[in-house]
Design a protein around this motif. Structure first.
Motif, PDB file in Angstrom:
ATOM      1  N   ALA A  37       1.595   7.971   4.338  1.00 39.63           N
ATOM      2  CA  ALA A  37       2.080   8.816   6.002  1.00 39.63           C
ATOM      3  C   ALA A  37       1.706   7.412   6.361  1.00 39.63           C
ATOM      4  O   ALA A  37       2.366   6.543   7.341  1.00 39.63           O
ATOM      5  N   LEU A  38       0.317   7.371   6.567  1.00 42.68           N
ATOM      6  CA  LEU A  38       0.073   6.568   7.945  1.00 42.68           C
ATOM      7  C   LEU A  38       0.531   4.443   7.388  1.00 42.68           C
ATOM      8  O   LEU A  38       0.741   3.334   8.760  1.00 42.68           O
ATOM      9  N   SER A  39       0.015   4.174   6.183  1.00 43.99           N
ATOM     10  CA  SER A  39       1.154   2.599   6.267  1.00 43.99           C
ATOM     11  C   SER A  39       2.608   2.797   6.466  1.00 43.99           C
ATOM     12  O   SER A  39       3.590   1.898   6.861  1.00 43.99           O
TER      13      SER A  39
ATOM     14  N   VAL B 239      -4.777  14.004  -2.280  1.00 44.77           N
ATOM     15  CA  VAL B 239      -4.903  14.508  -1.295  1.00 44.77           C
ATOM     16  C   VAL B 239      -4.989  12.302  -1.525  1.00 44.77           C
ATOM     17  O   VAL B 239      -4.257  12.455  -0.326  1.00 44.77           O
ATOM     18  N   PHE B 240      -5.415  12.191  -2.262  1.00 46.82           N
ATOM     19  CA  PHE B 240      -5.682  10.505  -1.213  1.00 46.82           C
ATOM     20  C   PHE B 240      -4.053   9.362  -1.072  1.00 46.82           C
ATOM     21  O   PHE B 240      -4.137   8.457  -0.596  1.00 46.82           O
ATOM     22  N   GLY B 241      -2.688   9.426  -2.836  1.00 46.21           N
ATOM     23  CA  GLY B 241      -1.495   9.223  -2.364  1.00 46.21           C
ATOM     24  C   GLY B 241      -1.172   9.157  -0.885  1.00 46.21           C
ATOM     25  O   GLY B 241      -0.880   8.699  -0.688  1.00 46.21           O
ATOM     26  N   PRO B 242      -1.096  10.604  -0.696  1.00 47.49           N
ATOM     27  CA  PRO B 242      -0.462  10.714   0.360  1.00 47.49           C
ATOM     28  C   PRO B 242      -0.737  10.869   1.577  1.00 47.49           C
ATOM     29  O   PRO B 242       0.030  10.545   2.806  1.00 47.49           O
TER      30      PRO B 242
ATOM     31  N   ILE C 208       0.604  -1.255   0.174  1.00 42.25           N
ATOM     32  CA  ILE C 208       0.146   0.206   0.250  1.00 42.25           C
ATOM     33  C   ILE C 208       0.463   1.554   0.234  1.00 42.25           C
ATOM     34  O   ILE C 208       0.940   2.390  -0.837  1.00 42.25           O
ATOM     35  N   ASN C 209       2.024   1.031   0.717  1.00 34.68           N
ATOM     36  CA  ASN C 209       2.787   2.095   0.530  1.00 34.68           C
ATOM     37  C   ASN C 209       3.474   2.687  -0.331  1.00 34.68           C
ATOM     38  O   ASN C 209       3.768   3.843  -1.125  1.00 34.68           O
TER      39      ASN C 209
ATOM     40  N   ILE D  72       3.086  10.347  -7.348  1.00 33.51           N
ATOM     41  CA  ILE D  72       3.974  11.558  -7.819  1.00 33.51           C
ATOM     42  C   ILE D  72       3.741  11.040  -8.895  1.00 33.51           C
ATOM     43  O   ILE D  72       3.598  12.227  -9.566  1.00 33.51           O
ATOM     44  N   ASN D  73       3.275  10.461  -9.932  1.00 31.01           N
ATOM     45  CA  ASN D  73       2.233  10.832 -10.827  1.00 31.01           C
ATOM     46  C   ASN D  73       0.909  11.735 -10.901  1.00 31.01           C
ATOM     47  O   ASN D  73       0.959  12.415 -12.149  1.00 31.01           O
ATOM     48  N   VAL D  74       0.599  12.042  -9.755  1.00 32.91           N
ATOM     49  CA  VAL D  74      -0.608  13.079 -10.124  1.00 32.91           C
ATOM     50  C   VAL D  74       0.330  14.249  -9.709  1.00 32.91           C
ATOM     51  O   VAL D  74      -0.181  15.416 -10.961  1.00 32.91           O
TER      52      VAL D  74
END
Length: 346
Positions: A78-80, A71-74, A46-47, A55-57
């Motif tokens: 961070a949590l994983s 907002v979705f990737g970071p 997941i990380n 990065i791609n967005v």
């Protein structure tokens, strides 16, 4: 119900198969194994996927046209990352064991958030003509993040002996296929409807046909999914029956026709990213049509196994009913004999 009894039996089998720690092993090594999270590879996956997505967005030149996409990737990255680091490093693990907080419920809640987060992320990033079609890495990392989150949550549920995907879909060999068919049909119908209403209002690229196919297959797959859980007893629809075979064959024909028509050149699902020459937007229709086709043929190929299983269950139920009837008749015979003896005594 039959589903509840079978689920309880599976839980009992799992508990019997569990292996106790070897008393001859070193206590410290046992403690270390118990504290380590067996799902650390899932969190690492997941990380990495979240990092690729972010990065791609961020590299999309027209990102201002897709507000909120970053907002979705970071968030899951961070949590994983925190979960992974705290589990892999002994210093962190000794101070805070994520797996043991609230008896593991915190981890389950976090994974549920992951699933809901990426469900909304997939809907936002891969909607018709969304940012995901600017780079396929965004598209596939979004979907894979959702599946990885679902898989990890399912693994956690299995470790806590909570309801799992296997327990939901083990009723018959065809049920998994119907569930996949239902999910893909909903995606197909929704994506095609959005493309038709917002971009192809003159029925360009057979978008209306794609919506019709998605609606029909959604209804059929939904009916047979709920029939597996005995919600349609009045209609005499059951897994392994003739109606299931006929329905799966009809779906095979429909999906072959849809695959030929919708994925041809100049159609709405010719590619994933769309066709700029014909002003066709990127949609989820291409992959959902293929997944629906594979799922429909999966149901057909597993129907015979489902019929055999249904026949075996019916035979077992018949034998149980016979044994119950015999035991009742024996009890009645005994009571009758005792009554006759009482009358003779009188």
């Amino acid at each position: 119900s039959q589903f509840s009894r079978e689920r309880q039996q599976r839980k009992t089998k799992r508990s019997k198969k569990s292996i106790m720690p070897n008393e001859n092993k070193d206590n410290s090594s046992n403690k270390e194994e118990a504290e380590s999270n067996p799902r650390w590879t899932c969190y690492l996956t997941i990380n990495i996927l979240s990092l690729i997505n972010f990065i791609n967005v961020a590299q999309v030149e027209t990102l201002q046209d897709f507000r909120g996409s970053l907002v979705f990737g970071p968030f899951t990255f961070a949590l994983s990352f925190i979960i992974f680091v705290m589990d892999r490093f002994r210093l962190c693990l000794d101070k805070f064991n994520f797996m043991s907080v609230l008896d593991g419920k915190l981890e389950g809640f976090a994974l549920l958030v992951f699933v809901l987060w990426w469900a909304s992320g997939v809907g936002f990033l891969t909607h018709t003509n969304g940012v995901a079609y600017k780079a396929l890495n965004i598209y596939f990392s979004s979907w894979f993040n959702l599946f990885a989150s679902i898989y990890t949550l399912n693994e956690w549920s299995a470790s806590k002996e909570i309801l799992t995907i296997e327990e939901i879909t083990h009723i018959s060999p065809t049920l998994k296929g119907w569930w996949v068919f239902l999910f893909a049909s909903i995606v197909n119908c929704g994506s095609a409807a959005e493309a038709y209403t917002e971009f192809l209002k003159i029925d360009g690229g057979y978008a209306a046909f794609a919506v019709t196919v998605g609606a029909v297959t959604t209804v059929f797959s939904f009916v047979f999914v709920i029939a597996h859980y005995n919600f349609l007893k009045c209609c005499k629809i059951s897994h392994g029956g003739a109606l299931e075979l006929v329905a799966s064959l009809l779906m095979n024909v429909l999906m072959i026709a849809a695959l030929i028509v919708l994925t041809q050149e100049g159609s709405v699902a010719a590619t994933i990213t769309g066709d700029r020459d014909n002003n066709f937007p990127g949609t989820n229709v291409y992959l959902s049509i293929w997944v629906s086709t594979v799922a429909s043929f999966y149901v057909t190929t597993r129907w015979k196994e489902s019929k055999t299983l249904q026949f075996a269950r019916a035979a077992n139920k018949h034998n149980e009913d016979e044994r119950t009837g015999q035991s009742k008749s024996v009890g009645i015979g005994k009571n009758t004999k005792e009554d006759e003896e009482d009358e003779d005594a009188i």
